[in-house]
Scaffold this motif. Structure first.
Motif, short mmCIF file in Angstrom:
data_model
loop_
_atom_site.label_atom_id
_atom_site.label_comp_id
_atom_site.label_asym_id
_atom_site.label_seq_id
_atom_site.Cartn_x
_atom_site.Cartn_y
_atom_site.Cartn_z
N GLU A 24 -27.87 -4.21 16.72
CA GLU A 24 -26.63 -4.45 15.97
C GLU A 24 -25.48 -3.61 16.50
O GLU A 24 -24.34 -4.06 16.54
N GLU A 25 -25.77 -2.39 16.95
CA GLU A 25 -24.73 -1.53 17.52
C GLU A 25 -24.27 -2.02 18.89
O GLU A 25 -23.20 -1.64 19.35
N SER A 26 -25.07 -2.86 19.54
CA SER A 26 -24.72 -3.34 20.87
C SER A 26 -23.78 -4.54 20.85
O SER A 26 -23.23 -4.92 21.88
N ILE A 27 -23.60 -5.14 19.69
CA ILE A 27 -22.74 -6.32 19.59
C ILE A 27 -21.28 -5.91 19.72
O ILE A 27 -20.82 -4.99 19.07
N VAL A 28 -20.58 -6.61 20.59
CA VAL A 28 -19.15 -6.35 20.80
C VAL A 28 -18.38 -7.37 19.98
O VAL A 28 -18.48 -8.58 20.21
N TRP A 29 -17.61 -6.89 19.03
CA TRP A 29 -16.86 -7.78 18.14
C TRP A 29 -15.42 -7.96 18.57
O TRP A 29 -14.75 -8.92 18.18
N ASP A 30 -14.90 -7.05 19.37
CA ASP A 30 -13.50 -7.09 19.79
C ASP A 30 -13.45 -7.34 21.30
O ASP A 30 -14.07 -6.61 22.08
N LEU A 31 -12.75 -8.38 21.74
CA LEU A 31 -12.67 -8.69 23.16
C LEU A 31 -12.10 -7.54 23.98
O LEU A 31 -12.41 -7.40 25.16
N ASP A 32 -11.28 -6.70 23.37
CA ASP A 32 -10.74 -5.55 24.09
C ASP A 32 -11.85 -4.57 24.49
O ASP A 32 -11.68 -3.79 25.42
N ASP A 33 -12.97 -4.62 23.79
CA ASP A 33 -14.09 -3.73 24.09
C ASP A 33 -15.13 -4.37 24.99
O ASP A 33 -16.07 -3.70 25.43
N ALA A 34 -14.99 -5.66 25.27
CA ALA A 34 -15.96 -6.38 26.10
C ALA A 34 -15.71 -6.08 27.57
O ALA A 34 -14.57 -5.83 27.98
N PRO A 35 -16.77 -6.11 28.38
CA PRO A 35 -16.60 -5.89 29.82
C PRO A 35 -15.66 -6.95 30.41
O PRO A 35 -15.81 -8.14 30.13
N THR A 36 -14.73 -6.50 31.23
CA THR A 36 -13.74 -7.40 31.83
C THR A 36 -14.40 -8.51 32.62
O THR A 36 -13.99 -9.67 32.53
N GLY A 37 -15.43 -8.18 33.38
CA GLY A 37 -16.12 -9.20 34.18
C GLY A 37 -16.71 -10.30 33.34
O GLY A 37 -16.68 -11.47 33.71
N LEU A 38 -17.25 -9.94 32.19
CA LEU A 38 -17.83 -10.92 31.28
C LEU A 38 -16.76 -11.89 30.77
O LEU A 38 -16.95 -13.10 30.75
N ILE A 39 -15.64 -11.34 30.39
CA ILE A 39 -14.54 -12.17 29.88
C ILE A 39 -14.01 -13.08 30.98
O ILE A 39 -13.75 -14.27 30.75
#
Length: 59
Positions: A24-39
């Protein structure tokens, strides 16, 4: 911020509740916190899908 990568042995040593908490702590809810490559990859896939299906729609 880099996240810890858990080994199978570490996860096996944990209780189900501990594993659930880590998950549950590994889930990224905000795109600003997501890895750039993934986005970037997701954006390319979506744009490709739109380009492939855009002309196939009937009015």
């Amino acid at each position: 911020m880099e996240r810890k990568i858990w080994t199978a042995a570490e996860l096996d040593a944990m209780t189900p509740a501990e594993r659930k908490k880590i998950f549950e702590e590994s889930i990224v809810w905000d795109l600003d916190d997501a890895p750039t490559g993934l986005i970037e990859r997701a954006r390319r896939k979506v744009e490709k899908r739109i380009a492939e299906t855009e002309g196939k729609q009937s009015a």
